[in-house]
Design a protein around this motif. Structure first.
Motif, mmCIF file in Angstrom:
data_model
loop_
_atom_site.group_PDB
_atom_site.id
_atom_site.type_symbol
_atom_site.label_atom_id
_atom_site.label_comp_id
_atom_site.label_asym_id
_atom_site.label_seq_id
_atom_site.Cartn_x
_atom_site.Cartn_y
_atom_site.Cartn_z
ATOM 1 N N ARG A 166 -39.982 -45.427 33.072
ATOM 2 C CA ARG A 166 -38.613 -45.703 32.616
ATOM 3 C C ARG A 166 -37.882 -44.396 32.359
ATOM 4 N NH1 ARG A 166 -41.202 -49.298 28.893
ATOM 5 N NH2 ARG A 166 -41.720 -50.976 30.318
ATOM 6 N N ALA A 167 -38.596 -43.435 31.767
ATOM 7 C CA ALA A 167 -37.970 -42.144 31.467
ATOM 8 C C ALA A 167 -37.582 -41.433 32.757
ATOM 9 C CB ALA A 167 -38.915 -41.290 30.640
ATOM 10 N N ARG A 169 -36.852 -42.861 35.658
ATOM 11 C CA ARG A 169 -35.709 -43.544 36.273
ATOM 12 C C ARG A 169 -34.430 -43.313 35.479
ATOM 13 N NH1 ARG A 169 -37.729 -48.804 35.731
ATOM 14 N NH2 ARG A 169 -35.894 -49.684 36.711
ATOM 15 N N ALA A 170 -34.547 -43.309 34.156
ATOM 16 C CA ALA A 170 -33.361 -43.054 33.329
ATOM 17 C C ALA A 170 -32.824 -41.647 33.611
ATOM 18 C CB ALA A 170 -33.701 -43.217 31.850
ATOM 19 N N ALA A 178 -30.067 -40.078 29.122
ATOM 20 C CA ALA A 178 -31.510 -40.143 28.888
ATOM 21 C C ALA A 178 -31.893 -39.223 27.732
ATOM 22 C CB ALA A 178 -32.264 -39.754 30.158
ATOM 23 N N GLN A 179 -31.281 -38.037 27.730
ATOM 24 C CA GLN A 179 -31.558 -37.072 26.681
ATOM 25 C C GLN A 179 -31.170 -37.598 25.304
ATOM 26 O OE1 GLN A 179 -29.579 -33.466 27.763
ATOM 27 N NE2 GLN A 179 -31.464 -32.296 27.662
ATOM 28 N N GLY A 182 -33.907 -39.450 23.545
ATOM 29 C CA GLY A 182 -35.190 -38.831 23.226
ATOM 30 C C GLY A 182 -36.015 -38.442 24.428
ATOM 31 N N ILE A 183 -35.445 -38.547 25.626
ATOM 32 C CA ILE A 183 -36.203 -38.170 26.812
ATOM 33 C C ILE A 183 -36.003 -36.684 27.081
ATOM 34 C CG2 ILE A 183 -36.434 -38.522 29.296
ATOM 35 C CD1 ILE A 183 -35.484 -41.473 28.713
ATOM 36 N N ASN A 184 -37.101 -35.964 27.118
ATOM 37 C CA ASN A 184 -37.046 -34.530 27.397
ATOM 38 C C ASN A 184 -36.904 -34.368 28.907
ATOM 39 O OD1 ASN A 184 -37.445 -31.837 27.795
ATOM 40 N ND2 ASN A 184 -39.262 -31.686 26.490
ATOM 41 N N TRP A 187 -38.852 -31.719 30.981
ATOM 42 C CA TRP A 187 -40.243 -32.070 31.187
ATOM 43 C C TRP A 187 -40.361 -33.135 32.284
ATOM 44 C CZ3 TRP A 187 -43.047 -36.680 29.766
ATOM 45 C CH2 TRP A 187 -44.432 -36.537 29.866
ATOM 46 N N ILE A 188 -39.442 -34.109 32.240
ATOM 47 C CA ILE A 188 -39.441 -35.164 33.258
ATOM 48 C C ILE A 188 -39.233 -34.563 34.652
ATOM 49 C CG2 ILE A 188 -38.132 -37.165 34.147
ATOM 50 C CD1 ILE A 188 -39.907 -37.890 31.816
#
Ligand SMILES: Nc1ncnc2c1ncn2[C@@H]1O[C@H](COP(=O)(O)OP(=O)(O)OP(=O)(O)O)[C@@H](O)[C@H]1O
Ligand SMILES: [Mg+2]
Lengths: 288, 234
Positions: A166-167, A169-170, A178-179, A182-184, A187-188
């Motif tokens: 999910r992270a 794709r987001a 996405a950020q 909380g999505i780094n 890193w993704i």
């Protein structure tokens, strides 16, 4: 009729492998927005990993492909963090320079380390083919296809059924948003590039079961990979997998009417036709 | 204090947009930020959420300085955002969008939060499997709002949540804000629609050319001659 069906069958089996090889390219573009011209070098790398695994450890190329997957992931992740990250927000010229440079380094590196020899494997499966009424199915291609389907299903599950997926794709769809949740994303980007390299390297491991490895094999697959990806819609994962099947079938069927040396001609024709008529790919972006 | 901005200055590249911002939001309070187009409201919200690349000054969240935290770390402190322009994930279903809101918790106990979102907006429940990009503007706004609530924030930043919505939807959004408030969550609200913003908020700040030029309770602002003339057209 029988030769056509046979050709479609052959094309379908090998097309599954094309899909896996190309899906890495599509994933990297879909998430990072970078066209990785060095993507096919991970196929070459995967083939060598699988070849060494076969020749020193006696592993079947399908198992070697799993090692190639791991090696491709690690190398891809490191390359993204150390190099690609620096050009993430640069203009396309800088990105092209970097990935084309990477291609040159990897290809020549392989030539220096492994030498120019062709390296192939001998397995029992190469001797076997199954009879299905009037048709023949070679065991190598069948195994390759099954491995390709298995990794595709795993990829689908990863992207759609896990938090990491999910992270990813987001991030592909809206990185700033996405950020916020909380999505780094940096890193993704590393993970996605690593995953793309891993899939192509896995594909390389499978390819080794029916074709030899050599340092410039990547060049043979570049057009094919781009055709598959453009066909499926640049950035679309499901599109690349289906595009692979289609390209496999067309390539195989074209041998019925064209001499084998012109096998790639049919690919070029499709490539240009798709770009001209449906630049968003046959499936569009719907399957991202 | 929920959040405290002290002398916050920021912009894009070398261009300063907001300057010397001092701003407070107490626990459970709803505070409005008013200002004409290009006043710098969104820039201020982005400074708080961490999305603004270059900034000076201090932002304290529950007393802890978060100025140097990257944006992805701020949500776990208790900060969630309904960004300007919604920014839903177009090729994810409604449910997946909401799940991303809970990403920083990554807990499997999501069902009750999803249920709460669907109770608030039953329309989303009917469309839970639909790609969010194919929803109407109002429905996308609901998704954006519920996604932020899935983060279980202590402070909710909302940047023009009723922009471009039909009057009925605006009412729905504002009753949702009241609902959030009644659960003790603080809200920092940017609104073009000043009269309705001053109805849901207890206090407000007026932003003009990147500086705070006026602050006060909602009542004070509504009676202020400048606010009346500029925003309320009275
Ligand atoms: N990404 C950006 N890069 C450079 N300048 C920007 C960027 N975003 C906004 N600006 C500039 O910053 C100024 C303030 O913009 P901002 O979006 O904060 O205003 P706003 O008060 O939210 O306006 P609106 O009511 O239209 O949403 C504007 O002059 C705008 O051009
Ligand atoms: Mg704005």
């Amino acid at each position: 009729m029988t030769p056509l069906v046979q050709a479609i069958l052959d094309g379908l089996l090998v097309g599954g492998v094309y899909g896996v090889v190309a899906v890495g390219l599509s994933l990297v573009f879909g998430v990072l927005g970078i066209v990785n011209f060095a993507q096919a070098e991970f196929l070459m790398l995967g083939m060598y990993v699988a070849w060494f695994a076969w020749s020193f450890l006696g592993l079947d190329p399908m198992l070697g492909a799993v090692l190639a997957l791991a090696a491709g992931f690690m190398l891809g992740y490191v390359i993204q963090r150390l190099l690609v990250q620096r050009v993430m927000s640069s203009d396309h010229v800088a990105q092209i320079f970097l990935t084309v440079g990477l291609l040159a380094v990897m290809e020549n590196g392989a030539l220096m380390i492994f030498g120019p020899d062709f390296r192939s494997v001998q397995t029992d499966a190469q001797m076997i083919s199954y009879r299905l009424g009037p048709f023949f199915i070679s065991a190598v291609y069948l195994k390759a296809f099954v491995a390709a389907v298995a990794i595709s299903v795993a990829l689908w599950a990863l992207l759609n059924r896990t938090w990491l997926g999910r992270a990813i794709r987001a991030t592909a769809q809206d990185a700033p948003a996405a950020q916020l949740f909380g999505i780094n994303t940096r890193w993704i980007y590393g993970i996605a590039f690593g995953l793309g390299a891993a899939l192509t390297a896995f594909g390389g491991g499978i390819v080794l079961s029916f074709a030899p490895a050599y340092p410039t094999i990547g060049a043979n697959y570049v057009v094919l990979m781009f055709t598959v990806v453009v066909l499926g819609g640049l950035g679309s994962v499901m599109g690349a997998l289906l595009g692979g099947l289609l390209v496999g079938i067309v390539q195989s069927a074209s041998t019925l009417v064209l001499p084998i040396q012109l096998q790639n001609l049919a690919l070029f024709v499709i490539f240009i036709a798709v770009l001209a008529l449906r630049p968003e790919g046959l499936l569009g972006k719907a399957a991202k | 204090m929920m959040i405290e901005l002290e002398n916050v200055t920021g912009g894009y590249g070398h261009r300063t947009i907001i300057e010397g911002i001092d701003l407070l939001v107490a626990e459970g309070e709803t505070v409005a930020i008013l200002g004409v187009n290009t006043a710098g409201k969104t820039t201020l919200i982005r400074a708080i959420s961490g999305a603004l690349p270059h900034q000076k000054g201090h932002i304290r969240f529950e007393g802890r300085d978060i100025s140097d935290d990257p944006p992805h770390a701020r949500v776990s402190s208790g900060l969630a955002c309904v960004p300007e322009g919604r920014h839903i994930f177009p090729q994810m279903s409604v449910v997946e969008n909401l799940m991303v809101g809970a990403y920083h918790r990554r807990s499997s106990a999501l069902d009750e939060d999803l249920e709460a979102a669907f109770t608030l907006f039953p329309r989303l429940k009917e469309r839970r499997r639909q790609m969010a990009g194919t929803l109407s503007g109002g429905e996308q706004q609901m998704v954006s709002f519920c996604r932020a609530m899935m983060a279980r924030p202590k402070l909710l930043l909302m940047d023009e949540p009723s922009h471009g919505l039909a009057p009925m939807m605006v009412e729905e959004v504002h009753s949702a804000i009241n609902d959030v408030n009644s659960r003790g969550i603080a809200v920092l609200l940017v609104e073009q629609n000043v009269s309705s913003a001053l109805r849901v908020a207890s206090r407000g700040y007026v932003l003009d050319h990147g500086r705070i030029t006026l602050e006060g309770t909602a009542g004070e602002l509504a009676d202020d001659p400048f606010v009346k003339k500029t925003y309320l057209g009275i």
